[in-house]
Enzyme design. Structure first.
Site, mmCIF file in Angstrom:
data_model
loop_
_atom_site.group_PDB
_atom_site.id
_atom_site.type_symbol
_atom_site.label_atom_id
_atom_site.label_comp_id
_atom_site.label_asym_id
_atom_site.label_seq_id
_atom_site.Cartn_x
_atom_site.Cartn_y
_atom_site.Cartn_z
ATOM 1 C CB CYS A 1 12.854 -35.568 33.272
ATOM 2 S SG CYS A 1 12.440 -35.902 31.494
ATOM 3 C CB CYS B 1 7.965 -33.681 30.619
ATOM 4 S SG CYS B 1 9.183 -34.291 29.787
ATOM 5 C CD GLU C 1 -4.905 -73.963 10.860
ATOM 6 O OE1 GLU C 1 -4.377 -72.984 9.955
ATOM 7 O OE2 GLU C 1 -5.806 -74.181 10.726
ATOM 8 C CB SER D 1 -4.126 -59.977 14.536
ATOM 9 O OG SER D 1 -4.604 -59.396 15.893
ATOM 10 C CE1 TYR E 1 -6.465 -67.438 8.424
ATOM 11 C CE2 TYR E 1 -4.454 -67.381 7.240
ATOM 12 C CZ TYR E 1 -5.483 -66.490 7.928
ATOM 13 O OH TYR E 1 -5.565 -65.211 7.998
ATOM 14 C CD GLU F 1 -0.450 -65.369 6.131
ATOM 15 O OE1 GLU F 1 -1.521 -65.427 6.758
ATOM 16 O OE2 GLU F 1 0.653 -64.888 6.751
ATOM 17 C CG ASP G 1 7.120 -64.887 7.935
ATOM 18 O OD1 ASP G 1 6.215 -63.993 8.211
ATOM 19 O OD2 ASP G 1 8.271 -64.952 8.118
ATOM 20 C CD GLU H 1 -1.718 -83.325 -23.230
ATOM 21 O OE1 GLU H 1 -0.830 -83.447 -24.030
ATOM 22 O OE2 GLU H 1 -3.088 -83.499 -23.471
ATOM 23 C CE LYS I 1 1.340 -66.420 13.179
ATOM 24 N NZ LYS I 1 2.278 -65.245 12.179
ATOM 25 C CE LYS J 1 4.419 -65.071 15.671
ATOM 26 N NZ LYS J 1 5.045 -63.910 15.705
ATOM 27 C CB CYS K 1 9.828 -37.555 33.524
ATOM 28 S SG CYS K 1 9.150 -35.705 33.511
ATOM 29 C CB CYS L 1 11.524 -31.478 31.209
ATOM 30 S SG CYS L 1 10.990 -32.647 32.428
HETATM 31 O O1 D41 Z 1 -0.644 -69.762 8.358
HETATM 32 C C1 D41 Z 1 -0.957 -68.376 8.969
HETATM 33 N N1 D41 Z 1 -0.265 -67.319 8.919
HETATM 34 C C2 D41 Z 1 -2.518 -68.387 9.691
HETATM 35 C C3 D41 Z 1 -2.860 -67.245 10.114
HETATM 36 C C4 D41 Z 1 -3.063 -69.311 10.117
HETATM 37 N N2 D41 Z 1 -2.440 -70.768 9.719
HETATM 38 N N3 D41 Z 1 -4.314 -69.312 10.694
HETATM 39 C C5 D41 Z 1 -4.642 -68.283 11.180
HETATM 40 N N4 D41 Z 1 -6.037 -67.961 11.768
HETATM 41 C C6 D41 Z 1 -6.186 -66.732 12.101
HETATM 42 C C7 D41 Z 1 -7.564 -66.702 12.932
HETATM 43 C C8 D41 Z 1 -7.992 -67.727 14.051
HETATM 44 C C9 D41 Z 1 -7.914 -65.180 13.604
HETATM 45 C C10 D41 Z 1 -8.845 -67.077 12.077
HETATM 46 C C11 D41 Z 1 -3.903 -66.811 10.738
HETATM 47 C C12 D41 Z 1 -4.569 -65.799 11.060
HETATM 48 N N5 D41 Z 1 -5.712 -65.596 11.931
HETATM 49 C C13 D41 Z 1 -3.919 -64.329 10.775
HETATM 50 N N6 D41 Z 1 -3.259 -64.139 9.922
HETATM 51 C C14 D41 Z 1 -2.961 -62.934 9.715
HETATM 52 C C15 D41 Z 1 -3.623 -62.238 10.824
HETATM 53 C C16 D41 Z 1 -4.262 -62.994 11.422
#
Ligand code: D41
Length: 668
Positions: free
Chosen positions: A411, A434, A114, A82, A229, A177, A118, A35, A116, A317, A429, A414
């Site tokens: 070293c 050097c 949240e 970042s 995000y 992202e 990739d 549809e 993260k 991470k 060194c 040098c």
């Molecule tokens: O899902 C992500 N990759 C993600 C990246 C996320 N859920 N939140 C993020 N929040 C930020 C801030 C807090 C600095 C606003 C981010 C990133 N930064 C981010 N992604 C790449 C560089 C920074």
């Protein structure tokens, strides 16, 4: 053209936008794919017959635009920062402690957590509800204009949805992202192989590569998706919490990861991490951790940011991917400060989609502790974009042929004496002449975050030092064109380009310049702090220990190192030579605009007529700095009603206390 046709086109467009939203954002389609296709075909046919009907936000426009010559660069209104990384519970709890301390909160702090993604970070800009621009994150300050490519992504609305509860803002900058789901990635790579094209190593590379296509018709064929995000600059809307931002984005038709979660206290965020990690391999897309953010925006503002990342967020991470391979040999590298660092050369192995052939071994104690020998089979791990490291030796694979490693006493570059100072893990060194150190210092000087000399790559620096063209970074500014042309792979044009880039680098900021000098312990952030406090290079060069220690965030290690650096005759001569070649580190003048430069403020309690955020903005506008906690380095504490413990602390430290009147006087 007849009115009915116009109306029909508008109707079809609206229907397609709505079905897109239901399908991609809410994941609750109301119509079958067939549809949907039928409606789309009708609109394509209509627009084909009457091209004047085509609007830039028509859903048919997602097929891509004519190819570009190159991407234009676009500055971000607000830098895209970042994220700081944490790898275990201790680091996450320490983050929470820091947050609480700066906020002077004893109660649990509410976080939003949240997954993260990739993928690759992108910014979208909507003006009056229309998608007008999309850009890559770039270096955080300036990205590339990828509007044509992003318009092909089905999950990105070309027009924001007007919802009863939120009116369309005049301006909305959205960050998120862009990624490719795992199934789509496998399918896509299979097709590439069948066509004889090289497959992508992982979904992240595929997403980033697709966004950097000059021909958006190619991007349109790629299975890209986007989760949002956060926000940049916004006009016509305001939010109190990060949670509200995510919900607001959803209302406006943008896609937000349905797994976002609000957590009361850090322990609850750690539970969330465990939950997502256990689901990780069942998710449709790649996730490399969770992001934990302080929910309250007022709190976020108080916490502020370091030069690269906000103090109110951390990426927790997942455990990194590991792989075994053979360690072929251990090589010793000499760094900028003379530190000898052992590096493992490995038989190349793919770790989570990235081929690894080297790993850091940190220092000799680490090698001894793990008993790492040349020829060993080792377990290596890679966490995100961090340099891979050797976790341990696989002892069952030992044959007895392995060679025990010994750090050299001289070293390796040098040949001069190497010393290991008390309390330091590295041998150094001590020959400042050097060549390894010279090369590294020049590479650092020219690097992106320092003077950013385009085209002066590592190989070129090495060649120039080896051929004796330069002995220090100061020599870069007196390079002769004809000597450059004699170098390998250096044609006239590239020599001219390099000279132009060097010329270009002469206009720089004072903080970049301080960072570029390569003073030990003076990273980007401290360089910024020093630049703000001392305003001119001359002032910094004359300063003494006491004044340095008085600067917030400067401790004895930094202050000793700065003083020693500027006491050194050779360093002073280098700086003089650079400045006399016309390098102008731009100083923020302490004139009318920055009367509060070097002053730090702490705000506490409720002020009678202005909010804390307004006060902060005004202070910062005049060059002052607002921090969260009182120390002896605080210049003023501004106290309103119900001030709390900061006021007591200010009293006991003898810090000057202002009320709103006092602050206003200072600001006027
Ligand atoms: O899902 C992500 N990759 C993600 C990246 C996320 N859920 N939140 C993020 N929040 C930020 C801030 C807090 C600095 C606003 C981010 C990133 N930064 C981010 N992604 C790449 C560089 C920074």
């Amino acid at each position: 053209m007849e009115q009915v046709i116009k109306e029909r086109a508008a109707y079809l467009r609206k229907a397609l936008n709505r079905h897109n939203y239901l399908y991609y954002v809410l994941d609750e389609p109301e119509v079958s794919d067939a549809e949907y296709d039928r409606i789309m075909r009708e609109l394509v046919d209509l627009e084909g017959k009457y091209p004047e009907l085509i609007t830039p936000d028509s859903p048919t426009r997602r097929v891509g635009a004519p190819p570009l010559e190159k991407f234009e660069s676009v500055p971000h209104t607000i830098p895209m920062l970042s994220l700081e990384n944490g790898f275990n519970e201790e680091e996450i709890r320490a983050f929470d402690q820091r947050v609480k301390k700066l906020l002077e909160e004893d109660a649990r702090v509410t976080y939003t957590a949240e997954p993260k993604m990739d993928g690759t970070a992108v910014e979208l800009i909507y003006e009056n509800g229309q998608l007008v621009r999309a850009s890559t994150r770039g270096d955080g300050f300036t990205g590339e204009d990828i509007t044509a490519n992003v318009r092909t992504i089905r999950t990105v609305p070309l027009t924001l949805l007007a919802d009863s509860s939120l009116s369309i803002p005049e301006r909305l900058e959205v960050r998120g992202e862009v990624f490719i789901a795992l199934d789509a990635f496998k399918e896509f790579n299979k097709e590439r192989l069948e066509k004889g094209e090289p497959p992508f190593a992982n979904p992240r590379n595929a997403a980033a590569g697709s966004l950097r296509q000059l021909n958006s018709k190619i991007t349109a064929q790629r299975p890209l998706e986007m989760f949002c995000y956060g926000i940049g600059a916004v006009e016509g809307l305001s939010f109190d919490t990060h949670w509200d931002i995510l919900n607001g984005l959803k209302f406006l038709g943008l896609r937000v990861n349905p797994l976002v979660h609000r957590c009361k206290g850090i322990e609850s965020a750690i539970e969330y991490y465990k939950d997502i990690e256990s689901k990780r391999h069942r998710l449709a897309y790649e996730v490399d951790g969770v992001v934990i953010k302080v929910d309250d925006i007022e709190f976020q503002k108080t916490l502020g940011e370091k030069s690269r990342s906000p103090r109110w967020a951390i990426a927790y991470k997942f455990r990194p991917t590991q792989e075994t391979t053979r360690l072929v040999k251990i090589e010793v590298q000499v760094g900028r400060t003379g530190a000898l660092t052992p590096v493992a050369h490995l038989e190349p192995v793919s770790v989570g989609g990235v081929v690894v052939s080297r790993a850091t071994l940190h220092n000799e104690d680490e090698i001894a502790k793990k008993d790492i020998r040349e020829g060993d089979t080792v377990l290596i791990q890679r966490a995100g974009d961090v340099i891979p490291e050797v976790v341990k030796v696989v002892l069952s694979k030992r044959t007895g042929q392995e060679i025990v490693f010994k750090m050299p006493d001289t070293c390796p570059v040098c040949g001069s004496e190497v010393v290991r100072l008390e309390g330091e893990a590295a041998r150094r060194c001590i020959n400042a002449g050097c060549t390894a150190q010279i090369k590294e210092r020049i590479k650092h000087f020219a690097s992106k975050d320092a003077l950013d000399i385009d085209g002066l790559g590592d190989k070129l620096v090495e060649q120039m030092v080896e051929k004796g063209l330069i002995k220090s970074y100061a020599d870069l500014f007196t390079l002769k064109r004809d000597r450059l042309i004699g170098l390998e792979r250096m044609a006239e044009k590239s020599a001219d380009n390099l000279l132009a880039a060097i010329e270009n680098s002469k206009r720089t900021t004072i903080s970049r310049f301080i960072y570029a000098l390569g003073i030990r312990y003076v990273g980007e952030h401290i360089a910024k702090v020093l630049a703000e406090r001392f305003v001119s290079l001359e002032r910094l060069m004359e300063t003494g220990e006491e004044e340095l220690l008085d600067v917030e965030e400067v401790g004895p290690q930094v202050s000793k190192s700065v003083i020693a650096f500027f006491k050194n005759i050779e360093n002073r001569q280098n700086i003089d030579r650079i400045l006399s070649c016309g390098v102008i580190p731009e100083t923020k003048a302490v004139g009318k605009e920055h009367p509060l430069a070097g002053k730090t403020f702490v705000l506490t309690g409720t002020l009678p007529s202005i909010t804390r955020a307004e006060a902060k903005a005004k202070i910062e506008g005049l060059g002052g700095k607002v921090t969260g906690s009182v120390s002896s380095k605080t210049s003023y504490v501004v106290a309103g009603e119900n001030p709390g413990s900061k006021l007591d602390k200010a009293g006991s430290l003898g810090v000057e206390i202002l009320d709103e009147e006092g602050l206003k006087k200072l600001l006027s």
